[in-house]
Enzyme design. Sequence first.
Site, PDB file in Angstrom:
ATOM      1  N   ARG A   1       0.799  -1.216   0.000  1.00  0.00           N
ATOM      2  CA  ARG A   1       0.000   0.000   0.000  1.00  0.00           C
ATOM      3  C   ARG A   1       0.836   1.273   0.000  1.00  0.00           C
ATOM      4  O   ARG A   1       0.648   2.158  -0.841  1.00  0.00           O
ATOM      5  CB  ARG A   1      -0.927   0.045   1.237  1.00  0.00           C
ATOM      6  CG  ARG A   1      -2.181  -0.763   1.107  1.00  0.00           C
ATOM      7  CD  ARG A   1      -2.552  -1.344   2.463  1.00  0.00           C
ATOM      8  NE  ARG A   1      -1.562  -2.357   2.781  1.00  0.00           N
ATOM      9  CZ  ARG A   1      -1.694  -3.631   2.440  1.00  0.00           C
ATOM     10  NH1 ARG A   1      -2.779  -4.039   1.864  1.00  0.00           N
ATOM     11  NH2 ARG A   1      -0.742  -4.509   2.693  1.00  0.00           N
ATOM     12  N   THR A   2       1.747   1.387   0.960  1.00  0.00           N
ATOM     13  CA  THR A   2       2.455   2.660   1.146  1.00  0.00           C
ATOM     14  C   THR A   2       3.326   2.987  -0.066  1.00  0.00           C
ATOM     15  O   THR A   2       3.323   4.115  -0.562  1.00  0.00           O
ATOM     16  CB  THR A   2       3.308   2.604   2.430  1.00  0.00           C
ATOM     17  OG1 THR A   2       2.496   2.102   3.487  1.00  0.00           O
ATOM     18  CG2 THR A   2       3.847   3.966   2.798  1.00  0.00           C
TER      19      THR A   2
ATOM     20  N   LYS B   1      25.406  -4.765  -0.245  1.00  0.00           N
ATOM     21  CA  LYS B   1      26.883  -4.802  -0.189  1.00  0.00           C
ATOM     22  C   LYS B   1      27.404  -4.090   1.052  1.00  0.00           C
ATOM     23  O   LYS B   1      28.596  -3.844   1.183  1.00  0.00           O
ATOM     24  CB  LYS B   1      27.455  -4.135  -1.449  1.00  0.00           C
ATOM     25  CG  LYS B   1      27.027  -4.785  -2.748  1.00  0.00           C
ATOM     26  CD  LYS B   1      27.527  -3.950  -3.922  1.00  0.00           C
ATOM     27  CE  LYS B   1      26.798  -4.323  -5.207  1.00  0.00           C
ATOM     28  NZ  LYS B   1      26.923  -3.279  -6.228  1.00  0.00           N
TER      29      LYS B   1
ATOM     30  N   ARG C   1      11.085   3.883   4.174  1.00  0.00           N
ATOM     31  CA  ARG C   1      10.555   2.909   5.136  1.00  0.00           C
ATOM     32  C   ARG C   1      11.731   2.099   5.647  1.00  0.00           C
ATOM     33  O   ARG C   1      12.560   1.628   4.862  1.00  0.00           O
ATOM     34  CB  ARG C   1       9.523   1.982   4.511  1.00  0.00           C
ATOM     35  CG  ARG C   1       9.232   0.801   5.447  1.00  0.00           C
ATOM     36  CD  ARG C   1       8.058   0.002   5.046  1.00  0.00           C
ATOM     37  NE  ARG C   1       6.833   0.754   5.237  1.00  0.00           N
ATOM     38  CZ  ARG C   1       5.630   0.200   5.178  1.00  0.00           C
ATOM     39  NH1 ARG C   1       5.500  -1.088   4.940  1.00  0.00           N
ATOM     40  NH2 ARG C   1       4.550   0.928   5.351  1.00  0.00           N
TER      41      ARG C   1
ATOM     42  N   HIS D   1       4.199   5.968  11.693  1.00  0.00           N
ATOM     43  CA  HIS D   1       3.815   5.775  10.287  1.00  0.00           C
ATOM     44  C   HIS D   1       2.852   6.933   9.997  1.00  0.00           C
ATOM     45  O   HIS D   1       1.636   6.761   9.917  1.00  0.00           O
ATOM     46  CB  HIS D   1       3.138   4.416  10.129  1.00  0.00           C
ATOM     47  CG  HIS D   1       2.940   3.966   8.711  1.00  0.00           C
ATOM     48  ND1 HIS D   1       3.139   4.790   7.610  1.00  0.00           N
ATOM     49  CD2 HIS D   1       2.554   2.762   8.211  1.00  0.00           C
ATOM     50  CE1 HIS D   1       2.878   4.100   6.509  1.00  0.00           C
ATOM     51  NE2 HIS D   1       2.529   2.869   6.841  1.00  0.00           N
TER      52      HIS D   1
HETATM   53  N1   CP Z   1      -0.510  -0.073   5.861  1.00  0.00           N
HETATM   54  C1   CP Z   1       0.705  -0.282   5.330  1.00  0.00           C
HETATM   55  O1   CP Z   1       1.703   0.369   5.698  1.00  0.00           O
HETATM   56  O2   CP Z   1       0.753  -1.272   4.389  1.00  0.00           O
HETATM   57  P1   CP Z   1       2.057  -1.695   3.575  1.00  0.00           P
HETATM   58  O3   CP Z   1       2.993  -2.346   4.564  1.00  0.00           O
HETATM   59  O4   CP Z   1       1.585  -2.638   2.520  1.00  0.00           O
HETATM   60  O5   CP Z   1       2.686  -0.451   3.018  1.00  0.00           O
END
Ligand code: CP
Length: 310
Positions: free
Chosen positions: A58-59, A86, A108, A136
Amino acid sequence: MLWKRKDLLGLEELSREEIELILDTAESFKDVSRRAIKKVPALRGKTVVNLFYEPSTRTRVSFEIAAKRLSADVINIMSETSSVRKGETLIDTGSNIQALKTDIIVVRHNCSGAAAILARHLDISVINAGDGWHEHPTQALLDILTLKERLGRLEGVSVAIVGDIAHSRVARSNIWGLTKLGVRVTVCAPKMLIPAGIEDLGVRVTHNLEDALKDADAVNVLRMQFERDEKNAFPNQIEYFKNFGITKERLARAKRSIIVMHPGPLNRGVEISSEVADGASSVILEQVTNGIAARMAVLFLVSQAQDNKE
Ligand code: CP
């Protein structure tokens, strides 16, 4: 108000006014995705790099779509297919991405604080797309946008966050954001999944699901984070579903108008039944759609702050 931050690292550091500015900007961007030509020129000539050290559906896709709808160029880097394999450090990777004359890094990472470290070392903008158990922020922003749309207001509404609070960056960002906007938040989970001192963030704690749901206008169901793999951290899945799983029978005892949210990915039959996830109260896919507008708003605001500095 004018947005002045070059980065978005979390909702803890934002004021109520800053969160409201992101939400208002997101609302204005929603229309772009409804048009035949889903594009505006706001970030034309800018380059956005999605730097992901953890899996994501999603993100990552949502940030890519958001950046493209703003006419930015987008590069995706997954740690497992990059020079991270590496041994390159996060800061070296970030410095090289900056040296390539890019404008925004969306990161992320499995370590809490990774986005902040990168932001301190770089002049370009950094957006936190989830760092360890910490925050998040764009997930919470899209959750709040969905709540506002569905309930028509935020002040005074009641939200239950149910599930693995201990390991959840989504819970932390939601708590920071919701409480600043006047939402009453209850967190509910077995004791082992509630971090010590969470009450200090202004939330009510209960270990009884019926109690959590009884006055809730919305329930945000969190995923059991099996990949965190902490010894003895997780209750038995069957037992968990029996006591804390969101089922049709449980919802029947809540407000009839309650909406059901989940950040995804779902563990069906663990924290939520399929009947609820796919049912009439579920706004789970609306959350996903709202992720585009929320991320467009964040990309736009940090980019504008950088342009205003020049
Ligand atoms: N909700 C969310 O962060 O989903 P993903 O891990 O798929 O990005």
